[in-house]
Design a protein around this motif. Structure first.
Motif, PDB file in Angstrom:
ATOM      1  N   ALA A   1       0.827  -1.206   0.000  1.00  0.00           N
ATOM      2  CA  ALA A   1       0.000   0.000   0.000  1.00  0.00           C
ATOM      3  C   ALA A   1       0.865   1.262   0.000  1.00  0.00           C
ATOM      4  O   ALA A   1       0.616   2.204  -0.760  1.00  0.00           O
ATOM      5  CB  ALA A   1      -0.934  -0.005   1.211  1.00  0.00           C
ATOM      6  N   VAL A   2       1.887   1.297   0.847  1.00  0.00           N
ATOM      7  CA  VAL A   2       2.749   2.471   0.903  1.00  0.00           C
ATOM      8  C   VAL A   2       3.545   2.610  -0.393  1.00  0.00           C
ATOM      9  O   VAL A   2       3.722   3.723  -0.916  1.00  0.00           O
ATOM     10  CB  VAL A   2       3.691   2.394   2.125  1.00  0.00           C
ATOM     11  CG1 VAL A   2       4.682   3.559   2.129  1.00  0.00           C
ATOM     12  CG2 VAL A   2       2.876   2.397   3.415  1.00  0.00           C
ATOM     13  N   LEU A   3       4.013   1.494  -0.931  1.00  0.00           N
ATOM     14  CA  LEU A   3       4.745   1.529  -2.204  1.00  0.00           C
ATOM     15  C   LEU A   3       3.884   2.111  -3.315  1.00  0.00           C
ATOM     16  O   LEU A   3       4.324   3.015  -4.050  1.00  0.00           O
ATOM     17  CB  LEU A   3       5.194   0.113  -2.573  1.00  0.00           C
ATOM     18  CG  LEU A   3       5.807  -0.070  -3.969  1.00  0.00           C
ATOM     19  CD1 LEU A   3       7.101   0.713  -4.104  1.00  0.00           C
ATOM     20  CD2 LEU A   3       6.039  -1.560  -4.246  1.00  0.00           C
ATOM     21  N   ARG A   4       2.661   1.630  -3.456  1.00  0.00           N
ATOM     22  CA  ARG A   4       1.785   2.129  -4.523  1.00  0.00           C
ATOM     23  C   ARG A   4       1.402   3.589  -4.270  1.00  0.00           C
ATOM     24  O   ARG A   4       1.287   4.380  -5.225  1.00  0.00           O
ATOM     25  CB  ARG A   4       0.527   1.269  -4.637  1.00  0.00           C
ATOM     26  CG  ARG A   4       0.763  -0.191  -4.949  1.00  0.00           C
ATOM     27  CD  ARG A   4       1.683  -0.406  -6.121  1.00  0.00           C
ATOM     28  NE  ARG A   4       1.856  -1.825  -6.421  1.00  0.00           N
ATOM     29  CZ  ARG A   4       2.903  -2.327  -7.057  1.00  0.00           C
ATOM     30  NH1 ARG A   4       3.877  -1.524  -7.471  1.00  0.00           N
ATOM     31  NH2 ARG A   4       2.999  -3.625  -7.286  1.00  0.00           N
ATOM     32  N   ALA A   5       1.214   3.965  -3.024  1.00  0.00           N
ATOM     33  CA  ALA A   5       0.893   5.361  -2.721  1.00  0.00           C
ATOM     34  C   ALA A   5       2.024   6.285  -3.149  1.00  0.00           C
ATOM     35  O   ALA A   5       1.785   7.369  -3.699  1.00  0.00           O
ATOM     36  CB  ALA A   5       0.606   5.523  -1.234  1.00  0.00           C
ATOM     37  N   ALA A   6       3.256   5.861  -2.905  1.00  0.00           N
ATOM     38  CA  ALA A   6       4.404   6.674  -3.318  1.00  0.00           C
ATOM     39  C   ALA A   6       4.490   6.745  -4.840  1.00  0.00           C
ATOM     40  O   ALA A   6       4.735   7.813  -5.407  1.00  0.00           O
ATOM     41  CB  ALA A   6       5.687   6.093  -2.736  1.00  0.00           C
ATOM     42  N   GLU A   7       4.275   5.619  -5.505  1.00  0.00           N
ATOM     43  CA  GLU A   7       4.330   5.591  -6.968  1.00  0.00           C
ATOM     44  C   GLU A   7       3.262   6.482  -7.596  1.00  0.00           C
ATOM     45  O   GLU A   7       3.510   7.122  -8.625  1.00  0.00           O
ATOM     46  CB  GLU A   7       4.113   4.160  -7.474  1.00  0.00           C
ATOM     47  CG  GLU A   7       5.268   3.208  -7.252  1.00  0.00           C
ATOM     48  CD  GLU A   7       4.986   1.848  -7.841  1.00  0.00           C
ATOM     49  OE1 GLU A   7       5.942   1.169  -8.234  1.00  0.00           O
ATOM     50  OE2 GLU A   7       3.803   1.440  -7.904  1.00  0.00           O
TER      51      GLU A   7
ATOM     52  N   HIS B   1      -1.414  11.722  -1.552  1.00  0.00           N
ATOM     53  CA  HIS B   1      -1.143  12.645  -0.463  1.00  0.00           C
ATOM     54  C   HIS B   1      -1.059  11.917   0.877  1.00  0.00           C
ATOM     55  O   HIS B   1      -0.435  12.419   1.816  1.00  0.00           O
ATOM     56  CB  HIS B   1      -2.233  13.716  -0.391  1.00  0.00           C
ATOM     57  CG  HIS B   1      -2.265  14.615  -1.590  1.00  0.00           C
ATOM     58  ND1 HIS B   1      -2.975  14.290  -2.731  1.00  0.00           N
ATOM     59  CD2 HIS B   1      -1.660  15.796  -1.837  1.00  0.00           C
ATOM     60  CE1 HIS B   1      -2.811  15.248  -3.630  1.00  0.00           C
ATOM     61  NE2 HIS B   1      -2.027  16.170  -3.118  1.00  0.00           N
ATOM     62  N   ALA B   2      -1.705  10.766   0.971  1.00  0.00           N
ATOM     63  CA  ALA B   2      -1.710  10.035   2.240  1.00  0.00           C
ATOM     64  C   ALA B   2      -2.133   8.594   2.004  1.00  0.00           C
ATOM     65  O   ALA B   2      -2.752   8.261   0.988  1.00  0.00           O
ATOM     66  CB  ALA B   2      -2.659  10.695   3.241  1.00  0.00           C
ATOM     67  N   VAL B   3      -1.794   7.759   2.980  1.00  0.00           N
ATOM     68  CA  VAL B   3      -2.320   6.396   3.068  1.00  0.00           C
ATOM     69  C   VAL B   3      -3.262   6.363   4.268  1.00  0.00           C
ATOM     70  O   VAL B   3      -2.880   6.773   5.370  1.00  0.00           O
ATOM     71  CB  VAL B   3      -1.196   5.359   3.276  1.00  0.00           C
ATOM     72  CG1 VAL B   3      -1.786   3.972   3.528  1.00  0.00           C
ATOM     73  CG2 VAL B   3      -0.266   5.327   2.085  1.00  0.00           C
ATOM     74  N   LEU B   4      -4.478   5.909   4.055  1.00  0.00           N
ATOM     75  CA  LEU B   4      -5.410   5.688   5.156  1.00  0.00           C
ATOM     76  C   LEU B   4      -5.495   4.198   5.400  1.00  0.00           C
ATOM     77  O   LEU B   4      -5.966   3.451   4.545  1.00  0.00           O
ATOM     78  CB  LEU B   4      -6.799   6.246   4.835  1.00  0.00           C
ATOM     79  CG  LEU B   4      -7.926   5.803   5.770  1.00  0.00           C
ATOM     80  CD1 LEU B   4      -7.640   6.188   7.217  1.00  0.00           C
ATOM     81  CD2 LEU B   4      -9.266   6.375   5.320  1.00  0.00           C
ATOM     82  N   LYS B   5      -5.017   3.763   6.564  1.00  0.00           N
ATOM     83  CA  LYS B   5      -5.184   2.357   6.933  1.00  0.00           C
ATOM     84  C   LYS B   5      -6.448   2.242   7.768  1.00  0.00           C
ATOM     85  O   LYS B   5      -6.490   2.649   8.928  1.00  0.00           O
ATOM     86  CB  LYS B   5      -3.984   1.813   7.700  1.00  0.00           C
ATOM     87  CG  LYS B   5      -4.199   0.348   8.067  1.00  0.00           C
ATOM     88  CD  LYS B   5      -2.971  -0.378   8.529  1.00  0.00           C
ATOM     89  CE  LYS B   5      -3.317  -1.844   8.789  1.00  0.00           C
ATOM     90  NZ  LYS B   5      -2.163  -2.645   9.221  1.00  0.00           N
TER      91      LYS B   5
END
Length: 242
Positions: A150-156, A160-164
């Motif tokens: 999830a964090v990898l795809r968010a960076a790619e 603006h944010a990851v909501l877990k």
């Protein structure tokens, strides 16, 4: 929320646990839960938030747990877990479409007769066109959790944010189910989350978020909370940021 993530054109990757989709009787999918979640995501998208979604596969299989049993190796078990995330993504895609949301599943594990293969540029195009993109198959490699994916795809995808969206309404000093005196943190840094070995997200995911200066928001997916409520600041959550 105070950072204004729900205002204007904002892009958020929502990480959902597979267990959140399970039926009360233990069956791996619950139709009403899918419909409720899809309605929540539809309301969130209607506020102008661009959504990417990563779903775990724990309602079907957990690769690490299966490999620990000793009868199957970790890479094979993790591959089975990746397939579980594809099934969950296809189910939520169908529920989103029924809620009037244009959504599509993309998988890091290529299966072109079932869904589109994940690639960064097409995913960016879909998001720019207002589609909700469900990213399945983890990173496409064993030994990495869906939190890290999830964090990898968010960076790619320049999120603006990851909501877990998880089982609790934020990060606590102790397990609130076991310790009634546990207090919820409103805000932490990435370094604090890693140093304190907080179990709400794995260390590799926090480290990757720190490297990319990516905000991580942890909140509850259960009623009366929701994705829309967390992002708008109407439900409690913990923000992990630089």
């Amino acid at each position: 929320m105070e950072d204004g993530l729900a205002e204007g054109r904002r892009r958020v990757l929502v990480k959902l646990s597979g267990e959140a989709l399970a039926a009360p009787d233990g069956y791996w999918l619950h139709a009403q839960t899918l419909a409720t979640l899809a309605d929540d995501l539809a309301r969130t998208a209607a506020t102008g938030v661009e959504l990417a979604i990563v779903i775990g596969g724990g309602n079907i299989i957990r690769g690490a747990r299966m490999s620990q049993a000793g009868w199957i190796d970790r890479p094979t078990a993790d591959s089975m877990g990746m397939l579980a995330t594809v099934m969950n993504s296809l189910a939520l895609e169908t529920a989103l479409n029924a809620a009037g949301v244009d959504a599509r599943t993309m998988s890091a594990v290529s299966m072109p007769t079932i869904c589109e293969t994940y690639a960064r540029q097409p995913a960016l195009h879909h998001l720019d066109q207002g589609q909700v993109v469900l990213i399945a198959g983890g990173t496409g490699n064993p030994f990495f959790t869906t939190d890290t994916a999830a964090v990898l795809r968010a960076a790619e995808l320049r999120c603006h944010a990851v909501l877990k969206a998880t089982q609790v309404d934020g990060v606590y000093s102790a397990d609130p189910k076991l310790d009634p005196t546990a207090t919820r943190y409103d805000r932490l840094t990435h370094d604090e989350a890693i140093t304190r070995d907080l179990k709400v997200m794995d260390t590799a995911a926090f480290a990757l978020a720190r490297e990319n200066r990516l905000t991580v928001i942890i909140g509850s997916i259960h009623a009366p909370s929701s994705v829309q409520a967390i992002l708008s600041g109407h439900s409690p959550s913990t923000t992990v940021a630089p």
